[in-house]
Scaffold this active site. Structure first.
Site, PDB file in Angstrom:
ATOM      1  N   LYS A  52      -0.615 -12.831  -2.001  1.00 43.42           N
ATOM      2  CA  LYS A  52       0.059 -12.469  -3.130  1.00 43.42           C
ATOM      3  C   LYS A  52       1.493 -11.732  -2.933  1.00 43.42           C
ATOM      4  O   LYS A  52       1.658 -10.707  -2.522  1.00 43.42           O
ATOM      5  CB  LYS A  52      -0.647 -11.237  -3.895  1.00 43.42           C
ATOM      6  CG  LYS A  52      -0.316 -11.440  -5.346  1.00 43.42           C
ATOM      7  CD  LYS A  52      -0.348 -10.080  -6.174  1.00 43.42           C
ATOM      8  CE  LYS A  52       0.694  -8.975  -5.945  1.00 43.42           C
ATOM      9  NZ  LYS A  52       1.894  -9.443  -6.614  1.00 43.42           N
ATOM     10  N   GLU A 101       0.499  -0.855   5.185  1.00 49.68           N
ATOM     11  CA  GLU A 101       1.769  -0.711   5.958  1.00 49.68           C
ATOM     12  C   GLU A 101       2.778   0.066   4.841  1.00 49.68           C
ATOM     13  O   GLU A 101       3.034  -0.716   3.813  1.00 49.68           O
ATOM     14  CB  GLU A 101       2.395  -2.065   6.610  1.00 49.68           C
ATOM     15  CG  GLU A 101       1.598  -2.542   7.739  1.00 49.68           C
ATOM     16  CD  GLU A 101       1.742  -1.803   8.661  1.00 49.68           C
ATOM     17  OE1 GLU A 101       2.590  -0.869   8.838  1.00 49.68           O
ATOM     18  OE2 GLU A 101       0.930  -2.037   9.891  1.00 49.68           O
ATOM     19  N   CYS A 135      11.827  -0.429   4.956  1.00 51.68           N
ATOM     20  CA  CYS A 135      10.751   0.736   5.124  1.00 51.68           C
ATOM     21  C   CYS A 135      11.142   1.395   6.253  1.00 51.68           C
ATOM     22  O   CYS A 135      11.061   2.786   6.317  1.00 51.68           O
ATOM     23  CB  CYS A 135       9.488   0.082   5.512  1.00 51.68           C
ATOM     24  SG  CYS A 135       9.324  -1.120   6.781  1.00 51.68           S
ATOM     25  N   GLU A 143      11.256   8.904  -0.306  1.00 56.55           N
ATOM     26  CA  GLU A 143      11.996   7.553  -0.110  1.00 56.55           C
ATOM     27  C   GLU A 143      12.751   7.101  -1.167  1.00 56.55           C
ATOM     28  O   GLU A 143      12.218   6.973  -2.249  1.00 56.55           O
ATOM     29  CB  GLU A 143      10.647   6.396   0.277  1.00 56.55           C
ATOM     30  CG  GLU A 143      11.209   5.090   0.786  1.00 56.55           C
ATOM     31  CD  GLU A 143      10.195   4.151   0.950  1.00 56.55           C
ATOM     32  OE1 GLU A 143       9.145   3.979   0.163  1.00 56.55           O
ATOM     33  OE2 GLU A 143       9.971   3.705   2.063  1.00 56.55           O
TER      34      GLU A 143
HETATM   35  P1  NAD Z   1       4.904  -1.732  -4.100  1.00 60.29           P
HETATM   36  O1  NAD Z   1       4.035  -0.971  -3.742  1.00 60.29           O
HETATM   37  O2  NAD Z   1       5.342  -1.602  -5.588  1.00 60.29           O
HETATM   38  O3  NAD Z   1       4.592  -3.380  -4.288  1.00 60.29           O
HETATM   39  C1  NAD Z   1       3.823  -4.009  -3.145  1.00 60.29           C
HETATM   40  C2  NAD Z   1       2.961  -5.109  -3.794  1.00 60.29           C
HETATM   41  O4  NAD Z   1       1.862  -4.465  -4.009  1.00 60.29           O
HETATM   42  C3  NAD Z   1       3.597  -6.026  -4.620  1.00 60.29           C
HETATM   43  O5  NAD Z   1       3.136  -7.528  -4.323  1.00 60.29           O
HETATM   44  C4  NAD Z   1       2.937  -5.412  -6.033  1.00 60.29           C
HETATM   45  O6  NAD Z   1       2.903  -6.415  -6.915  1.00 60.29           O
HETATM   46  C5  NAD Z   1       1.519  -4.989  -5.319  1.00 60.29           C
HETATM   47  N1  NAD Z   1       0.891  -4.257  -6.239  1.00 60.29           N
HETATM   48  C6  NAD Z   1       1.265  -3.082  -6.968  1.00 60.29           C
HETATM   49  N2  NAD Z   1       0.393  -2.376  -7.606  1.00 60.29           N
HETATM   50  C7  NAD Z   1      -0.833  -2.934  -7.453  1.00 60.29           C
HETATM   51  C8  NAD Z   1      -2.203  -2.626  -7.696  1.00 60.29           C
HETATM   52  N3  NAD Z   1      -2.475  -1.879  -8.376  1.00 60.29           N
HETATM   53  N4  NAD Z   1      -3.069  -3.427  -6.998  1.00 60.29           N
HETATM   54  C9  NAD Z   1      -2.749  -4.453  -6.179  1.00 60.29           C
HETATM   55  N5  NAD Z   1      -1.533  -4.808  -5.919  1.00 60.29           N
HETATM   56  C10 NAD Z   1      -0.581  -3.871  -6.255  1.00 60.29           C
HETATM   57  O7  NAD Z   1       6.017  -1.879  -3.116  1.00 60.29           O
HETATM   58  P2  NAD Z   1       7.428  -2.515  -3.142  1.00 60.29           P
HETATM   59  O8  NAD Z   1       8.339  -1.968  -4.160  1.00 60.29           O
HETATM   60  O9  NAD Z   1       7.203  -3.984  -3.433  1.00 60.29           O
HETATM   61  O10 NAD Z   1       8.247  -2.466  -1.846  1.00 60.29           O
HETATM   62  C11 NAD Z   1       9.024  -1.300  -1.303  1.00 60.29           C
HETATM   63  C12 NAD Z   1       7.710  -0.357  -0.570  1.00 60.29           C
HETATM   64  O11 NAD Z   1       7.306  -1.295   0.538  1.00 60.29           O
HETATM   65  C13 NAD Z   1       8.521   0.689   0.140  1.00 60.29           C
HETATM   66  O12 NAD Z   1       7.737   1.853  -0.239  1.00 60.29           O
HETATM   67  C14 NAD Z   1       8.687   0.186   1.509  1.00 60.29           C
HETATM   68  O13 NAD Z   1       8.790   1.352   2.510  1.00 60.29           O
HETATM   69  C15 NAD Z   1       7.378  -0.493   1.794  1.00 60.29           C
HETATM   70  N6  NAD Z   1       7.427  -1.559   2.681  1.00 60.29           N
HETATM   71  C16 NAD Z   1       6.705  -1.108   3.840  1.00 60.29           C
HETATM   72  C17 NAD Z   1       6.806  -1.680   4.961  1.00 60.29           C
HETATM   73  C18 NAD Z   1       6.157  -1.500   6.461  1.00 60.29           C
HETATM   74  O14 NAD Z   1       5.772  -2.233   7.206  1.00 60.29           O
HETATM   75  N7  NAD Z   1       5.468  -0.189   6.424  1.00 60.29           N
HETATM   76  C19 NAD Z   1       7.613  -2.730   5.274  1.00 60.29           C
HETATM   77  C20 NAD Z   1       8.501  -3.261   4.076  1.00 60.29           C
HETATM   78  C21 NAD Z   1       8.150  -2.506   2.910  1.00 60.29           C
END
Ligand code: NAD
Length: 494
Positions: A189, A265, A300, A398
């Protein structure tokens, strides 16, 4: 014709994927609903994409389960799975330009980076795990003559991978590589903010010979299709990259449903420490600039907390500010653009609000600041806020944008204390010319990855993941393959 014009022309003639991919076929969402994919550099609607929901999640899980149960993929010899995945990686390489363009248009990153990093790193991640899978042996336990005791690894079954928008392809590949190589069926997804490249991957996977049902892609929103996967009773594992808030929620979903394996992650607020005995301040300054500007700071592991020894702070910050001339945002499709557009209006507003908050909390603005002018492109200049204390909001939360919070310290011990005073523990960096300080410091830093005299060093051989609220489990390396397998003990009485 300039290279920029060429990329714009290619963008015009690009076929944009728009349907979900379930059981080997491209289909509309069962509800018929769609959402818009918008180019953040121009504000233009690129296309509309299937907005999947519960019914689509059910269909994809059923297809993935069937594929797993009849062993069409899991039952193949590892060398046979390897061959298909290597073909998949080859096709990704062959479609590098198209994938890079989709990535750049959909989420605003520079085409330069998408070409040099995102597309090739995606192929590498798939190929690396494919190459590994026929070289992994199981174990025989040391027991007496009366038994044969086997310790074997088996695929989990149906894996749902939920990924973010900042590196849509690479984050997907870090999960697809090990999960598919070990024989699982996967439902990907992508983020609703960047669905296009994942759908192109589906097309390439089919072309490579991945059997129907083994790889499915469900574009749509987190609270609809994401939630349906997380709560699904027939999903065996949820593997997630995204924010800490959503990661915590998904852990609850796993607990409330079928105790599916849950690997998170999540976010970071990584400390980048420059000691007074750093041997190359110019290199450290150039690296500190890249660590907050690369990918618009939407990383991240962005080095978003810069900790500088007060003895060198003034001189170091002058060098850092000078570096920012090379990092001004502009048209992501220009081949020399170093920084593109923020992914969408919501993220743009969020970053602007953080800059305003930092200024209202008394930080000193050294560079950048709130963007001027309101064009359709969501561009934010690299911004440095100094004279912060570890208590400032911008030193703790963040931001996920090109905004650097600078804190002074006196001696390595204080630097480590400040660095570790965080809910997060994804990465940390340390610049020092003293080997003992490098080793003591890297041991003391509570982070999944520590960079000494560099930032973002590493390759597929190294695990990637966080301490504390930056997550659990690790992507990359052979350790990632452990996540997607169950350990079975078989005791055979002789
Ligand atoms: P997000 O948590 O808003 O969304 C990530 C994914 O989760 C998206 O596909 C979103 O549609 C889905 N999602 C959101 N709510 C959900 C729910 N209730 N149930 C299931 N899925 C749901 O994050 P983002 O804004 O897309 O990405 C930014 C974040 O990702 C930052 O915090 C960044 O640090 C983190 N990140 C971490 C890593 C790592 O490896 N640790 C790498 C890249 C990004």
């Amino acid at each position: 014709m300039t290279d920029t014009t060429l990329w714009h022309q290619r963008a015009q003639s690009l076929t944009l994927p728009s349907q979900a991919f379930i059981d080997g076929r491209f289909v509309d969402a069962a509800s018929g609903e769609t959402f818009e994919s918008i180019n953040p550099a121009t504000g233009d609607v690129l296309t509309t994409v299937a907005s999947c929901g519960v019914a689509d999640a059910d269909a994809a899980v059923a297809a993935a389960r069937n594929a797993f149960e009849d062993r069409r993929w899991a039952g193949q010899a590892p060398a046979a799975r390897k061959a298909v995945l290597l073909k998949f990686a080859e096709l990704i390489e062959a479609h590098r330009d198209e994938l890079a363009l989709l990535e750049s248009l959909d989420m605003g990153k520079p085409i330069r980076d998408a070409l040099s990093y995102d597309a090739p790193a995606t192929a590498r991640a798939i190929a690396w795990h494919a190459e590994a899978v026929d070289k992994l042996y199981d174990e025989v336990a040391p027991v007496g003559d009366d038994a044969l005791a086997l310790i074997t690894r088996e695929p989990l079954g149906v894996v749902a991978a939920i990924v973010p928008w900042n590196f849509p392809l690479v984050m997907a590949a870090w999960k697809l590589g090990p999960a598919l190589a070990t024989g699982n069926s996967v439902i990907l997804k992508p983020s609703e903010k960047s669905p296009l490249s994942a759908l192109k991957l589906a097309e390439l996977a089919k072309q490579a010979g991945l059997p129907d049902g083994v790889f499915n892609v469900l574009p749509g929103f987190g609270h609809t299709v994401g939630e349906a996967l997380a709560m699904h009773m027939d999903v065996d594992c949820i593997t997630f990259t995204g924010s800490t808030a959503v990661g915590k929620h998904l852990l609850e979903c796993a607990g409330k449903s079928n105790m599916k394996r849950a690997f998170m992650e999540c976010g970071g607020k990584s400390a980048h420490i420059v000691c007074a005995d750093c041997e190359d301040l110019d290199k450290a300054a150039a690296t500190a600039a890249a660590a907050i500007c690369y990918n618009q700071g939407e990383v991240c592991t962005a080095g978003s907390r810069l900790l500088v020894d007060n003895a060198i702070k003034g001189a170091f910050l002058d060098k850092l500010v000078a570096q920012l001339a090379q990092w001004q945002p502009s048209d992501p499709l220009h081949p020399d653009t170093p920084m593109g557009a923020m992914v969408d209006r919501m993220q743009y507003d969020r970053v602007c609000q953080y800059i305003d908050l930092g200024l209202s909390e008394g930080a000193t603005l050294l560079a950048g600041g709130p963007p001027k002018g309101e064009g359709p492109g969501l561009f934010i200049p690299p911004t440095i806020l100094s004279d912060m204390t570890p208590e400032h909001t911008l030193a703790r939360e963040e931001i996920f944008g090109p905004v650097l919070s600078v804190i002074g310290f006196d001696g390595l011990e204080e630097a480590i204390r400040i660095a570790n005073d965080s809910d997060y523990g994804l990465a940390a960096g340390l610049w020092t010319g003293n080997i003992a300080n490098a080793i003591r410091g890297s041991r003391a830093l509570r982070a999944g990855t520590v960079f000494v005299n560099n930032w973002d060093g590493g390759d597929m051989t190294m695990p990637f993941g966080g301490y504390k609220q930056s997550g659990n489990g690790r992507d990359k390396s052979l350790h990632a393959m452990e996540k997607y397998t169950e350990l079975k003990s078989t005791w055979i009485e002789l």
